[in-house]
Write an enzyme that holds these catalytic residues in place. Structure first.
Site, PDB file in Angstrom:
ATOM      1  N   HIS A 111       0.846  -1.205   0.000  1.00 48.92           N
ATOM      2  CA  HIS A 111       0.000   0.000   0.000  1.00 48.92           C
ATOM      3  C   HIS A 111       0.880   1.252   0.000  1.00 48.92           C
ATOM      4  O   HIS A 111       0.655   2.180  -0.796  1.00 48.92           O
ATOM      5  CB  HIS A 111      -0.894  -0.040   1.243  1.00 48.92           C
ATOM      6  CG  HIS A 111      -1.818   1.130   1.388  1.00 48.92           C
ATOM      7  ND1 HIS A 111      -3.153   1.055   1.136  1.00 48.92           N
ATOM      8  CD2 HIS A 111      -1.579   2.417   1.771  1.00 48.92           C
ATOM      9  CE1 HIS A 111      -3.710   2.233   1.350  1.00 48.92           C
ATOM     10  NE2 HIS A 111      -2.779   3.083   1.745  1.00 48.92           N
ATOM     11  N   GLU A 112       1.885   1.272   0.877  1.00 48.92           N
ATOM     12  CA  GLU A 112       2.773   2.440   0.965  1.00 48.92           C
ATOM     13  C   GLU A 112       3.666   2.566  -0.270  1.00 48.92           C
ATOM     14  O   GLU A 112       4.002   3.680  -0.692  1.00 48.92           O
ATOM     15  CB  GLU A 112       3.626   2.354   2.233  1.00 48.92           C
ATOM     16  CG  GLU A 112       2.836   2.357   3.529  1.00 48.92           C
ATOM     17  CD  GLU A 112       1.909   3.563   3.648  1.00 48.92           C
ATOM     18  OE1 GLU A 112       2.295   4.668   3.199  1.00 48.92           O
ATOM     19  OE2 GLU A 112       0.779   3.396   4.159  1.00 48.92           O
ATOM     20  N   HIS A 163       1.869   4.575  -2.938  1.00 50.21           N
ATOM     21  CA  HIS A 163       2.074   6.016  -2.790  1.00 50.21           C
ATOM     22  C   HIS A 163       3.463   6.416  -3.278  1.00 50.21           C
ATOM     23  O   HIS A 163       3.630   7.414  -3.994  1.00 50.21           O
ATOM     24  CB  HIS A 163       1.939   6.418  -1.319  1.00 50.21           C
ATOM     25  CG  HIS A 163       0.578   6.229  -0.733  1.00 50.21           C
ATOM     26  ND1 HIS A 163      -0.553   6.776  -1.282  1.00 50.21           N
ATOM     27  CD2 HIS A 163       0.181   5.547   0.376  1.00 50.21           C
ATOM     28  CE1 HIS A 163      -1.599   6.453  -0.541  1.00 50.21           C
ATOM     29  NE2 HIS A 163      -1.189   5.699   0.465  1.00 50.21           N
TER      30      HIS A 163
END
Length: 374
Positions: free
Chosen positions: A66-67, A70
């Site tokens: 998920h990170e 980004h």
């Protein structure tokens, strides 16, 4: 950095783990291994613990993915990712700076939830197409549901969650002011924080039910971080349009390199000036170095009259100077990154303007906050 442990790099990004993560890892492993043991009695205790640990690690791998979502979008915009950190509430990608446009900020924010939704779809497809059964099917179901929950939770429209950053980008686009976007999204984040706290306190007080204790922690997390984001946005807005030259200290400690040490001592040290370090300029006013009062001790007093300041001064690295027209927000970031309290400010031609101190920035902020007299 703040008690975290560096464990390596991910695609060139420093990867850290906060000690609180190990507590959560243990809790998730223990909780899910008990769940597997209850659901599948044929599993031995050791195998249930092993499967629980593997599941916990895969769940945190989903958080890292998920990170990274980004991070990859940010890097595609030319923004450096300083680190990715796992901690008690999940993960955090620390970016060097904000996106330049609301559109770019939107894509950085939404990339994480999109990755989580993609992982949910992939894991679900694996479970369906392979007709997995038993503990494997249960683990795949947990992975799919957690990634779905991770995406939906982060889409809550309040800072510091991804949904808050999406809302910030939308308000930025509508108003043309990024700080209004932060302020609005922070207020929404604080509202959700209070809702989470109440959902944890009410059952506890009225019924003695502590099942929603995590809601309390999440609520306090949202309140603190949303408040910090709003406060930082207000500071940024006040500093917008200001440059390094605007915060230069009046009567900065500057001496000519042609002065003798005796003249330097008489005019600047013995005269009562409280500076311990002085910037040195040449005949054209260009910065050439610095001299500290303690440097006088390295030269016998009898030689002070025939020794010039430029013979004793120390060079100043270019990385510790800033241009006079550099935005003050960038200067503050440089002060924090390099753990400095003072920076020399120079013009494009190298001419010294003066020094910039943290205290001067604080005074400048206070002066811009105070109402104008009628």
């Amino acid at each position: 950095m703040n008690g975290t442990i560096r464990v390596g790099n991910l695609f060139g990004i420093p990867f850290y783990i906060h000690p609180s993560w190990f507590l959560v890892l243990g809790l998730v492993t223990w909780s899910y291994s008990n769940g597997l043991a209850a659901q599948f009695p044929q599993l031995s205790t050791g195998l249930a613990l092993l499967l629980g640990l593997m599941t916990a690690l895969m769940l945190f791998a989903s958080v890292v993915a998920h990170e990274l979502g980004h991070s990859f979008v940010a890097m595609g915009q030319g923004i450096d990712v300083k680190s990715i950190t796992l901690f008690i509430f999940g993960g955090l990608a620390s970016l060097e700076k904000e996106s330049k446009t609301p559109g770019e900020a939107f894509w950085v924010a939404i990339a994480g939830p999109l990755v989580s939704l993609l992982l949910c779809g992939i894991v679900t497809a694996i479970g369906v197409t392979t007709t997995a059964s038993g503990p494997l099917a249960a683990i795949l179901g947990v992975l799919a549901s957690v990634n779905l929950a991770l995406a939906l939770f982060n889409l809550i429209p309040g800072l510091p969650l991804d949904g808050g950053n999406i809302l910030k980008a939308i308000v930025w686009k509508v108003t043309g002011n990024p700080y209004k976007g932060v302020t609005f999204a922070s207020r929404v984040g604080q509202i959700f924080g209070w809702v989470a706290i109440l959902s944890g306190i009410v059952p506890l007080v009225l019924f003695g039910n502590a099942d929603n204790f995590w809601n309390l922690l999440i609520g306090f997390f949202l309140l603190q971080n949303a408040g910090n984001a709003a406060q930082f946005a207000r500071v940024q807005e006040k500093l917008t349009g200001l440059t390094a030259e605007d915060a230069v200290t009046h009567d900065s400690p500057i001496v000519s390199g042609n002065l003798s040490l005796r003249e330097f001592a008489d005019e600047r040290v013995i005269s009562g000036q409280n500076w311990h370090r002085f910037l040195v300029t040449d005949d054209d006013g260009q910065l050439v170095g610095a001299i500290a009062v303690d440097n006088l001790r390295n030269v016998p007093t009898a030689l002070w009259s025939e020794t010039q300041v430029k013979e004793v001064m120390r060079p100043i690295p270019e990385s510790t100077t800033v241009q006079s027209d550099q935005p003050l927000l960038e200067v503050i970031q440089l002060l924090e990154e390099q753990k400095l309290s003072v920076l020399p400010v120079i013009r494009e031609n190298g001419v010294l303007v003066g020094i910039l101190e943290k205290a001067a920035i604080i005074q400048l902020l206070q002066s811009r906050t105070q109402p104008n007299p009628a």
